[in-house]
Design a protein around this motif. Structure first.
Motif, PDB file in Angstrom:
ATOM      1  N   ALA A  46       1.455  13.647   3.765  1.00  0.00           N
ATOM      2  CA  ALA A  46       1.361  13.391   5.210  1.00  0.00           C
ATOM      3  C   ALA A  46       0.816  11.989   5.485  1.00  0.00           C
ATOM      4  N   VAL A  47      -0.115  11.535   4.669  1.00  0.00           N
ATOM      5  CA  VAL A  47      -0.640  10.171   4.829  1.00  0.00           C
ATOM      6  C   VAL A  47       0.462   9.152   4.550  1.00  0.00           C
ATOM      7  N   ILE A  48       1.274   9.402   3.541  1.00  0.00           N
ATOM      8  CA  ILE A  48       2.387   8.500   3.226  1.00  0.00           C
ATOM      9  C   ILE A  48       3.404   8.507   4.365  1.00  0.00           C
ATOM     10  N   GLU A  49       3.670   9.674   4.930  1.00  0.00           N
ATOM     11  CA  GLU A  49       4.583   9.762   6.064  1.00  0.00           C
ATOM     12  C   GLU A  49       4.056   8.980   7.269  1.00  0.00           C
TER      13      GLU A  49
ATOM     14  N   LEU B 285       1.600   6.701  -6.740  1.00  0.00           N
ATOM     15  CA  LEU B 285       0.460   7.549  -7.089  1.00  0.00           C
ATOM     16  C   LEU B 285       0.778   9.018  -6.814  1.00  0.00           C
ATOM     17  N   LEU B 286       1.461   9.300  -5.709  1.00  0.00           N
ATOM     18  CA  LEU B 286       1.878  10.671  -5.427  1.00  0.00           C
ATOM     19  C   LEU B 286       2.817  11.177  -6.524  1.00  0.00           C
ATOM     20  N   ALA B 287       3.749  10.337  -6.954  1.00  0.00           N
ATOM     21  CA  ALA B 287       4.659  10.747  -8.026  1.00  0.00           C
ATOM     22  C   ALA B 287       3.891  11.045  -9.310  1.00  0.00           C
TER      23      ALA B 287
ATOM     24  N   VAL C 124       0.838  -1.200   0.000  1.00  0.00           N
ATOM     25  CA  VAL C 124       0.000   0.000   0.000  1.00  0.00           C
ATOM     26  C   VAL C 124       0.873   1.249   0.000  1.00  0.00           C
ATOM     27  N   LEU C 125       1.940   1.223   0.781  1.00  0.00           N
ATOM     28  CA  LEU C 125       2.861   2.360   0.830  1.00  0.00           C
ATOM     29  C   LEU C 125       3.555   2.568  -0.510  1.00  0.00           C
TER      30      LEU C 125
END
Length: 119
Positions: free
Chosen positions: A39-42, A15-17, A8-9
């Motif tokens: 922030a969710v990824i962090e 997806l962010l990229a 998921v990470l």
């Protein structure tokens, strides 16, 4: 690091990229939506560090392998904030692309941490 969290990470980082690539193509600067996504990824990276810390006792990791895994995960924890700070400080298309590189590097770090964990 068993379970779906690393996958998921990885997917969220990619997806962010991709979203940041769209921002670069449209010549937009990062906004609150991207900051929230980062922030969710962090937070997920922090959860992964905690999960790995609990699982390292039962895993067959020697000292150097465990240090390598946690080194990768801690590096992943600082990549996105640095990339985001850079992209907000300069406010140019190239600086926004730095955030995309940080997201891709985050995905690579997750892959490497899982590879070291399973090796």
């Amino acid at each position: 690091m068993d379970g779906p969290l690393p996958l998921v990470l990885l997917a969220a980082s990619l997806l962010l990229a991709l979203v940041v690539l769209v921002y670069v193509a449209l010549d937009r600067t990062p906004d609150w939506g991207l900051l929230g996504f980062a922030a969710v990824i962090e937070a997920a990276t922090l959860v992964l560090i905690v999960v790995a810390a609990f699982q390292v006792g039962g895993a067959d990791l020697s000292g150097p392998s465990a240090i390598t895994v946690f080194g990768y995960l801690v590096a992943g924890l600082v990549l996105l904030p640095i990339g985001f700070a850079w992209s907000l400080a300069e406010r140019s298309r190239g600086a926004t692309a730095v955030l995309m590189i940080a997201a891709l590097a985050q995905a690579f770090i997750v892959v490497r941490a899982v590879a070291v964990w399973t090796a």
